[in-house]
Enzyme design. Structure first.
Site, PDB file in Angstrom:
ATOM      1  N   LYS A  17      46.411  -8.714 -12.852  1.00  0.00           N
ATOM      2  CA  LYS A  17      46.562  -9.279 -11.504  1.00  0.00           C
ATOM      3  C   LYS A  17      47.081 -10.721 -11.558  1.00  0.00           C
ATOM      4  O   LYS A  17      48.038 -11.070 -10.873  1.00  0.00           O
ATOM      5  CB  LYS A  17      45.221  -9.246 -10.749  1.00  0.00           C
ATOM      6  CG  LYS A  17      44.668  -7.846 -10.542  1.00  0.00           C
ATOM      7  CD  LYS A  17      43.381  -7.856  -9.729  1.00  0.00           C
ATOM      8  CE  LYS A  17      42.240  -8.632 -10.387  1.00  0.00           C
ATOM      9  NZ  LYS A  17      41.796  -8.057 -11.676  1.00  0.00           N
ATOM     10  N   ARG A 169      38.192 -17.778 -21.784  1.00  0.00           N
ATOM     11  CA  ARG A 169      37.287 -17.941 -20.650  1.00  0.00           C
ATOM     12  C   ARG A 169      35.844 -17.706 -21.071  1.00  0.00           C
ATOM     13  O   ARG A 169      35.566 -16.838 -21.888  1.00  0.00           O
ATOM     14  CB  ARG A 169      37.668 -16.954 -19.548  1.00  0.00           C
ATOM     15  CG  ARG A 169      38.764 -17.490 -18.657  1.00  0.00           C
ATOM     16  CD  ARG A 169      39.286 -16.463 -17.691  1.00  0.00           C
ATOM     17  NE  ARG A 169      38.249 -15.663 -17.061  1.00  0.00           N
ATOM     18  CZ  ARG A 169      38.486 -14.831 -16.055  1.00  0.00           C
ATOM     19  NH1 ARG A 169      39.725 -14.701 -15.594  1.00  0.00           N
ATOM     20  NH2 ARG A 169      37.518 -14.124 -15.532  1.00  0.00           N
TER      21      ARG A 169
END
Ligand code: ADP
Ligand code: ADP
Ligand code: ZN
Length: 234
Positions: A17, A169
């Protein structure tokens, strides 16, 4: 006020995305709005709100709906204030993620007289998702996304766009990945039926090279987003 047309991106974690949004938003003259990016930015502060968000984020749990909506609306308002004319619509990445958020979004858009032009569904098999998430690197400065093998930066460990040091992350750990994929299946995937009933869903095979996915999305969206009878065209 506005008659903006927004596009919603739905797909599991790792489906691409963020990668695709960065490429298609400028082509369709939409603004990429990713709730995950808004939270990562918010967490760089040192205050109570940042600590609250982090307590959900690092576990791979959803941030409460009310707080998420507030952060999203703040960003949409900011875009309207700062660039009302140029802001044709948002490319929403990571919102909505459950039924309550989808209903809240509908209500907010109704109030603004905005609409959803399309919902892009990026489908990718689970084994591929895990491989992508385990090798994901992001730029903490500008939000650009890379992959150790599938989309490496030109210089190892360094952002092509801004030169900052790339990081993994804090929620791309095996435990948090598993939890997020489960939440996706249980809460987010059912939204596809919610939008399918309104004829909004465009299904895209996300398990292709990055360029091929971009082309498939653009081909599907251009007629919908470029239609001046549905969306503001200037
Ligand atoms: P999402 O925003 O859906 O979680 P990302 O855009 O962050 O997904 O992509 C997840 C990881 O997979 C990143 O490391 C990215 O570079 C990589 N990636 C994205 N699309 C593809 C693709 N089509 N083929 C191979 N790797 C990809
Ligand atoms: P991913 O798709 O890989 O989970 P995101 O960057 O979209 O990554 O989101 C990271 C985290 O931010 C989520 O795990 C969650 O804690 C929080 N978040 C992002 N969007 C939402 C949302 N719409 N509702 C609740 N929490 C969210
Ligand atoms: Zn960068």
């Amino acid at each position: 006020m506005a008659d903006r047309c927004h596009v919603v991106l739905i797909g599991p974690q790792g489906s691409g995305k963020g990668t695709q949004a960065a490429r298609i938003a400028p082509r369709l003259r939409l603004v990429h709005v990713a709730t995950g990016d808004l939270f990562r930015q918010l967490m760089t502060r040192d205050d109570e709100l940042a600590r609250e968000v982090r307590s959900y984020y690092d576990r791979g749990a959803l941030v409460p709906d009310e707080l998420t909506l507030r952060v999203l609306l703040q960003r949409l308002d900011e875009l309207e204030r700062e660039s009302a004319e140029a802001f044709r619509g948002a490319l929403l990445d990571g919102y909505p993620r459950n039924r309550a958020q989808a209903e809240a979004l509908d209500q907010v858009l109704r109030e603004r007289r905005d609409s959803i032009a399309a919902v892009v569904h990026l489908a990718v098999p689970r084994a591929v998702l895990i491989e992508r998430l385990s090798g994901r690197l992001i730029c903490p400065q500008c939000g650009a996304t890379y992959h150790i093998r599938f989309s490496p930066p030109k210089t190892a460990g360094q952002c092509d766009r801004c030169g900052s040091a790339l990081i993994q992350r804090s929620d791309d750990t095996p435990e948090a990945i598993a939890r997020r994929l489960e939440t996706y299946e249980q809460q987010t995937a059912p939204l596809l039926d919610y939008y399918r009933a309104r004829g909004l869903v465009v299904d895209i095979d996300g398990n292709q090279p990055i360029d091929a996915v971009t082309e498939a999305i653009l081909a599907a969206l251009e007629p919908r987003v470029g239609d001046p009878s549905r969306c503001r065209s200037s």
